[in-house]
Scaffold this active site. Structure first.
Site, PDB file in Angstrom:
ATOM      1  N   GLU A  74       0.815  -1.214   0.000  1.00  0.00           N
ATOM      2  CA  GLU A  74       0.000   0.000   0.000  1.00  0.00           C
ATOM      3  C   GLU A  74       0.853   1.271   0.000  1.00  0.00           C
ATOM      4  O   GLU A  74       0.401   2.335   0.404  1.00  0.00           O
ATOM      5  CB  GLU A  74      -0.964  -0.045   1.185  1.00  0.00           C
ATOM      6  CG  GLU A  74      -1.950  -1.187   1.030  1.00  0.00           C
ATOM      7  CD  GLU A  74      -2.909  -1.343   2.185  1.00  0.00           C
ATOM      8  OE1 GLU A  74      -2.623  -0.841   3.286  1.00  0.00           O
ATOM      9  OE2 GLU A  74      -3.943  -1.962   1.975  1.00  0.00           O
ATOM     10  N   HIS A  93      -1.648   3.163   9.060  1.00  0.00           N
ATOM     11  CA  HIS A  93      -2.836   2.555   8.466  1.00  0.00           C
ATOM     12  C   HIS A  93      -3.072   1.229   9.185  1.00  0.00           C
ATOM     13  O   HIS A  93      -2.299   0.290   9.027  1.00  0.00           O
ATOM     14  CB  HIS A  93      -2.594   2.336   6.973  1.00  0.00           C
ATOM     15  CG  HIS A  93      -3.720   1.675   6.272  1.00  0.00           C
ATOM     16  ND1 HIS A  93      -3.559   1.053   5.061  1.00  0.00           N
ATOM     17  CD2 HIS A  93      -5.028   1.521   6.594  1.00  0.00           C
ATOM     18  CE1 HIS A  93      -4.709   0.557   4.666  1.00  0.00           C
ATOM     19  NE2 HIS A  93      -5.606   0.814   5.584  1.00  0.00           N
TER      20      HIS A  93
END
Length: 136
Positions: A74, A93
């Site tokens: 990501e 995250h």
């Protein structure tokens, strides 16, 4: 803040995030801005609780690996945030297992995780800006 300190902070944040059940063994990722074009980011496919400072990957904003293994899958999300927000110094995250379970069940959580992040670990104030989190 220097690179070695940021590497240690990323490792400590993930240890605490795991202990507090904000991430599972492989879920979640974190990054820290080193300069206008360099970012430290967690590696992909590594149990985060086993990370060491030297496990952290250094990349450029274009995704080029400067040092380390493979960055989080990501990395584009992290880099995108750094590109549009020059005041952002750190991105965490999480994939909280309990929230994921609620989502799978079709339920919604209103628990403000973003507000609780400062309490997760004591970090130097230089990482945070005094502005209110937009997600809060």
């Amino acid at each position: 803040m220097n690179e070695a300190s940021l590497r240690r902070i990323i490792v400590e944040i993930f240890r605490l995030a795991y202990v507090r059940r904000l991430v599972d063994l492989l879920g979640g990722n974190a990054s820290a801005r080193l300069s206008s074009d360099e970012v430290l980011i967690t590696p992909t496919s590594m149990p985060k609780v086993l990370m060491k400072p030297q496990s952290i990957v250094k990349i450029r904003l274009d995704g080029t690996v400067i040092s380390g293994g493979n960055p989080s899958s990501e990395w584009r999300m992290h880099v995108g945030i750094y590109r549009v927000r020059d005041d952002v110094r750190f991105v965490l995250h999480t994939h909280p297992p309990n929230i994921l379970a609620l989502t799978r069940a079709g339920l919604r959580s209103t628990y403000p995780l973003a507000r609780q992040f400062r309490m997760l670990v004591k970090l130097p104030s230089s990482i945070f800006k005094a502005r209110k989190c937009r997600a809060c």
